[in-house]
Design an enzyme around this catalytic site. Sequence first.
Site, PDB file in Angstrom:
ATOM      1  N   LYS A   1       0.814  -1.228   0.000  1.00  0.00           N
ATOM      2  CA  LYS A   1       0.000   0.000   0.000  1.00  0.00           C
ATOM      3  C   LYS A   1       0.841   1.269   0.000  1.00  0.00           C
ATOM      4  O   LYS A   1       0.637   2.163  -0.801  1.00  0.00           O
ATOM      5  CB  LYS A   1      -0.821   0.055   1.286  1.00  0.00           C
ATOM      6  CG  LYS A   1      -2.263  -0.184   1.135  1.00  0.00           C
ATOM      7  CD  LYS A   1      -3.006  -0.028   2.451  1.00  0.00           C
ATOM      8  CE  LYS A   1      -2.459  -0.604   3.672  1.00  0.00           C
ATOM      9  NZ  LYS A   1      -1.972  -0.235   4.790  1.00  0.00           N
TER      10      LYS A   1
ATOM     11  N   ARG B   1      -9.784   2.438   8.359  1.00  0.00           N
ATOM     12  CA  ARG B   1      -9.401   1.077   8.732  1.00  0.00           C
ATOM     13  C   ARG B   1     -10.521   0.375   9.478  1.00  0.00           C
ATOM     14  O   ARG B   1     -10.393  -0.798   9.801  1.00  0.00           O
ATOM     15  CB  ARG B   1      -8.175   1.160   9.651  1.00  0.00           C
ATOM     16  CG  ARG B   1      -6.903   0.583   9.018  1.00  0.00           C
ATOM     17  CD  ARG B   1      -5.816   0.765  10.022  1.00  0.00           C
ATOM     18  NE  ARG B   1      -4.647  -0.005   9.796  1.00  0.00           N
ATOM     19  CZ  ARG B   1      -3.533   0.485   9.246  1.00  0.00           C
ATOM     20  NH1 ARG B   1      -3.500   1.700   8.781  1.00  0.00           N
ATOM     21  NH2 ARG B   1      -2.467  -0.268   9.156  1.00  0.00           N
TER      22      ARG B   1
ATOM     23  N   ARG C   1      11.122  -6.622   5.481  1.00  0.00           N
ATOM     24  CA  ARG C   1      10.972  -5.190   5.185  1.00  0.00           C
ATOM     25  C   ARG C   1      11.943  -4.339   6.003  1.00  0.00           C
ATOM     26  O   ARG C   1      12.074  -4.493   7.207  1.00  0.00           O
ATOM     27  CB  ARG C   1       9.536  -4.754   5.480  1.00  0.00           C
ATOM     28  CG  ARG C   1       9.332  -3.266   5.289  1.00  0.00           C
ATOM     29  CD  ARG C   1       7.886  -2.909   5.131  1.00  0.00           C
ATOM     30  NE  ARG C   1       7.135  -2.904   6.371  1.00  0.00           N
ATOM     31  CZ  ARG C   1       5.861  -2.541   6.451  1.00  0.00           C
ATOM     32  NH1 ARG C   1       5.197  -2.180   5.369  1.00  0.00           N
ATOM     33  NH2 ARG C   1       5.245  -2.556   7.609  1.00  0.00           N
TER      34      ARG C   1
ATOM     35  N   ARG D   1      11.013  -1.870  11.144  1.00  0.00           N
ATOM     36  CA  ARG D   1       9.973  -1.186  11.916  1.00  0.00           C
ATOM     37  C   ARG D   1       9.682  -1.980  13.176  1.00  0.00           C
ATOM     38  O   ARG D   1       9.625  -3.208  13.130  1.00  0.00           O
ATOM     39  CB  ARG D   1       8.697  -1.078  11.073  1.00  0.00           C
ATOM     40  CG  ARG D   1       8.475   0.316  10.540  1.00  0.00           C
ATOM     41  CD  ARG D   1       7.344   0.357   9.565  1.00  0.00           C
ATOM     42  NE  ARG D   1       6.062  -0.048  10.135  1.00  0.00           N
ATOM     43  CZ  ARG D   1       4.896   0.120   9.512  1.00  0.00           C
ATOM     44  NH1 ARG D   1       4.876   0.684   8.319  1.00  0.00           N
ATOM     45  NH2 ARG D   1       3.767  -0.268  10.052  1.00  0.00           N
TER      46      ARG D   1
ATOM     47  N   ARG E   1      -1.261  -7.801  13.845  1.00  0.00           N
ATOM     48  CA  ARG E   1      -1.782  -6.778  12.921  1.00  0.00           C
ATOM     49  C   ARG E   1      -2.659  -7.406  11.843  1.00  0.00           C
ATOM     50  O   ARG E   1      -3.660  -6.832  11.445  1.00  0.00           O
ATOM     51  CB  ARG E   1      -0.618  -5.994  12.284  1.00  0.00           C
ATOM     52  CG  ARG E   1       0.048  -5.038  13.276  1.00  0.00           C
ATOM     53  CD  ARG E   1       1.424  -4.596  12.816  1.00  0.00           C
ATOM     54  NE  ARG E   1       1.390  -3.841  11.593  1.00  0.00           N
ATOM     55  CZ  ARG E   1       2.416  -3.753  10.734  1.00  0.00           C
ATOM     56  NH1 ARG E   1       3.542  -4.382  10.986  1.00  0.00           N
ATOM     57  NH2 ARG E   1       2.311  -3.037   9.657  1.00  0.00           N
TER      58      ARG E   1
END
Length: 217
Positions: free
Chosen positions: A9, A84, A121, A152, A163
């Site tokens: 995204k 969301r 990531r 992160r 998540r």
Amino acid sequence: MVGPPGSGKGTQASRLAAERGIPHISTGDILRGAVRAETELGRQAKAVLEAGRLVSDDIMVGIVCERLAKTDTRDGFLLDGFPRTVPQAQALEKILVDHAPLLVIDLSVPDEELVHRLSRRRVCGQCGIVVSAAKSGVPETCEQCGGQLVTRSDDSEEIVRKRLAVYRQETQPLVDFYRARPNFRVVDGRQVPDAVATAVGVAIDEVMAELDEAGGA
Ligand code: AMP
């Protein structure tokens, strides 16, 4: 643009916003910026982000409402990470009552692929670019600006699974809320980023052409 964490995204949204000359509004970036700046919002949001949970709808709607009031959103904007939840989507409908219709792109990627992607990531602490550790041979510095690449804090496998569960529980109903609309499109997010970008562009142009046709009819 909606889609689970790791669906691409952010990457696609920043690329698309730059191509179309519209602001990219990422609520995750706004919250991480507040945490770094240690503002009151940042202090409230820090633990929530680290646990992989969602910040309250009231806070999020306030942030987005304030951001959308800025004049640079007049000719369009790209929302990444908002709404969301169904209440956020309902609040957005009210905020946008006098605007052009919302176009919703859902980036679809299976869970196992998401966990795999997020474990690799890395984000540049300086310019914010996102890279995959495996692809670039686990680099420690950003090829673009030389900044430090970091993981992160919410990309650990445990938090990622949390998540994803939150996404399925809170955000999937919202995607279903939009699915029935003519301005909704699903794009296969498993493809390479260039192919996803092309598919997103095609989907947007298709919806815009349909809207023009409906407006002209
Ligand atoms: P993201 O960068 O979009 O993955 O967002 C990172 C984190 O910020 C999420 O896991 C949530 O804790 C929080 N967050 C971002 N956008 C929202 C939102 N619209 N509603 C609630 N929490 C959000």
